[in-house]
Scaffold this active site. Sequence first.
Site, PDB file in Angstrom:
ATOM      1  CD  GLU A   1      -3.079  -0.780   2.186  1.00 27.10           C
ATOM      2  OE1 GLU A   1      -2.910  -0.298   3.176  1.00 27.10           O
ATOM      3  OE2 GLU A   1      -4.315  -1.584   1.834  1.00 27.10           O
TER       4      GLU A   1
ATOM      5  CB  CYS B   1      11.806  14.780  -0.503  1.00 23.60           C
ATOM      6  SG  CYS B   1      11.694  12.933  -0.371  1.00 23.60           S
TER       7      CYS B   1
ATOM      8  CD  GLU C   1      -4.156  -6.383   2.532  1.00 23.18           C
ATOM      9  OE1 GLU C   1      -4.935  -5.562   3.370  1.00 23.18           O
ATOM     10  OE2 GLU C   1      -2.985  -5.990   2.412  1.00 23.18           O
TER      11      GLU C   1
HETATM   12  C1  GAL Z   1      -4.337  -3.170   5.024  1.00 24.83           C
HETATM   13  C2  GAL Z   1      -2.962  -3.365   4.752  1.00 24.83           C
HETATM   14  C3  GAL Z   1      -2.744  -4.646   5.697  1.00 24.83           C
HETATM   15  C4  GAL Z   1      -3.501  -4.698   6.937  1.00 24.83           C
HETATM   16  C5  GAL Z   1      -5.054  -4.316   6.428  1.00 24.83           C
HETATM   17  C6  GAL Z   1      -6.153  -4.205   7.909  1.00 24.83           C
HETATM   18  O1  GAL Z   1      -4.556  -1.636   4.367  1.00 24.83           O
HETATM   19  O2  GAL Z   1      -2.263  -3.391   3.768  1.00 24.83           O
HETATM   20  O3  GAL Z   1      -1.174  -4.886   6.104  1.00 24.83           O
HETATM   21  O4  GAL Z   1      -2.996  -3.458   7.872  1.00 24.83           O
HETATM   22  O5  GAL Z   1      -5.137  -3.124   5.923  1.00 24.83           O
HETATM   23  O6  GAL Z   1      -7.190  -4.289   7.417  1.00 24.83           O
END
Ligand code: GAL
Length: 672
Positions: A153, A163, A308
């Site tokens: 992310e 920077c 995810e």
């Molecule tokens: C995402 C992240 C994961 C975990 C997840 C929890 O944004 O990539 O590592 O933290 O959220 O919902």
Amino acid sequence: MTFTPRFPAFLHGGDYNPDQWLDRPDILDKDVELMRKAHVNCVSIGIFSWARLEPAEGVYDFAWLDEVIDRLWKGGIHVILATPSGARPAWMAQKYPEVLRVNDRYQRYHFGGRHNHCLTSPVYRRKVREMDTRLAERYANHPAVILWHLSNEMSGECHCELCQEKWRDWLKDKYGTLDKLNDAWWTSFWAHRYTDWSQVEAPGNMAETSTNGMYIDWRRFNTWQCKTFMMAERDAVKAVNPELKVTANLMERFWDYDYFDLCEEMDVVSWDSYPLWHSGDDVARAAEFAMNHDMMRSFKDQPFLLMESTPSQVNWKPVNKLKRPGMHLLSSMQALAHGSQSVLYFQWRKGRGAAEQFHGAVVDHDGRDDTRVFRDVTQVGKALEALMPIYDREKQPAQACIIYDWSNWWAIDYAQTGQAKNMKYFDSVNMHYRSLWQLGVNVDFRDTRACTDLSRYKLVICPMLFMMNEAFTQKLRDYVAHGGTVLVTYFSGVVDEHGLAWLGGAPHNLIDVLGVRGTELDALFPEDEQALVMADGRCFKVSELCEIPEMHGAATLGTYGEDFYAGMACLTKNAFGQGQAYYLAAKVEQAGLDAIYAAIAGELSLKCALTDTLPHGVIATERGGAVFLQNYSGQRQQVTLADAYTDLITGKAVSGSFELEVNGVLVLTKAS
Ligand code: GAL
């Protein structure tokens, strides 16, 4: 199309953190057994493993990862292998503070958290390259490894000296001379003219906050920074095995970087989807996430991966509700319907401590496999196996396209129009999308880059396209002239690519195409009354923003109902060349948009997933010739279909009139 030739199948599984359990080999063994039971075929590992992989500078330990991957492979589980650049070890932060990010108050963060490295730091880039190279040399040819997951992310920005220097270099490259930069940023305002490159700093709370052109460039610069960081990671791992594809997981409504631009340099788009179900109107939520999915598919015009999602609940929203029965399968199938090749979760097993200790997981602290969540996950695993016949069948080409442009988004948000609260770019676009989604029409998203080709669409929609570059306005003109249909809304074609107002009237270069010119933009309070009154008398509520048009030959389809502009045009249509152009001057309620798009879809004979009339909240979405029939209405619904189908998930025949249960989903193929 498959991204994972070593394992061409719908991927089911998700983030797995065996490095949190290295002292519990019994649990690691049990994990593989449970994965098989849950019909999990793939896990993502190593995302936050740097401290285990390189416990001290230059001291590498891959033995544990060798074992983990071999154990998984023996169990028939494939691996998406991550590069660990999303979080660095403490020793690195301590020894090389330059790897830590600096905020816009010029304070350098200390060690902690994640996703907070400096994107410029040569030390960090070198350390990441060394780590990625070692990982690739060791695992890129392992048969279990099917994809690279670059970092995690990617987000944010850094204001350190390194920077700032990079920012100036980037500007020099872009503008060549300071005069050009001064012109583009309109720096004669408030004595902001720069006379030396060294005077230019990044915008921020302690520095410049009023030059919108500068802010827009700052966002473009940050996109470029992230892109080059990601490309360096990609090149490091691909140097070893060019065949193994790379992805980087994206986020919903992500504003920091231009995703169309960023995705140019990754092989596969993947994203993390966390809808807040059951918190009001699930139909609206489903429309929002359908749009997210379609955007992900559109970035590269190819299928994507759901990297995810939660198997149950998250732990970071204000209220973390459990998914109600049926919703896990339904929301997973929604991703597939829009082009996903996977259903992956965060997380496989709940850790014992730290921030995600109570985040939903397939396996809870009790380690059991007889839970509701485990059963829901298993059901999805089985459904994905049953849906293999459509695995490499993509969606039918969309006939409608919505222009969604990141620079436009930034320009709207940075412009001090005095109407900021009413702008809501994403949500406004989503309302247009929703009308077509409800009709079962496939929709692509495109932006205003030179590579955008509109000629394949019957309908192009430009909601709030405030920023339009000259070339894009020309593209729209040509598109309509050659027979295309366009719908443009209020607040379009107002500024150029620098955020400078076009002179001579808006929408720039399109007034003759639309037969209308936008003049004053009114903003309404929630209690203000306004309406779109259609020629046939139907009346729809208008809120937030109303533009007063000046007519240049368009026909009026609907007028304003209230106030001093009552009776003036609110919806118009104009013939131009072989095509036609609609103009919608105000923010009209969903029912109004639904009516407008139903008429346009009928007129253009846009392909719909089903021609049957469906109850409210029952949505049909086409993918690979199959129809995903989804019930988001929160109620059982009576559905009547003219044709006979088979549900691919259950193998059952479906025809005539039947009840679709709450959160029910069927994947229909025509019965032969
Ligand atoms: C995402 C992240 C994961 C975990 C997840 C929890 O944004 O990539 O590592 O933290 O959220 O919902």
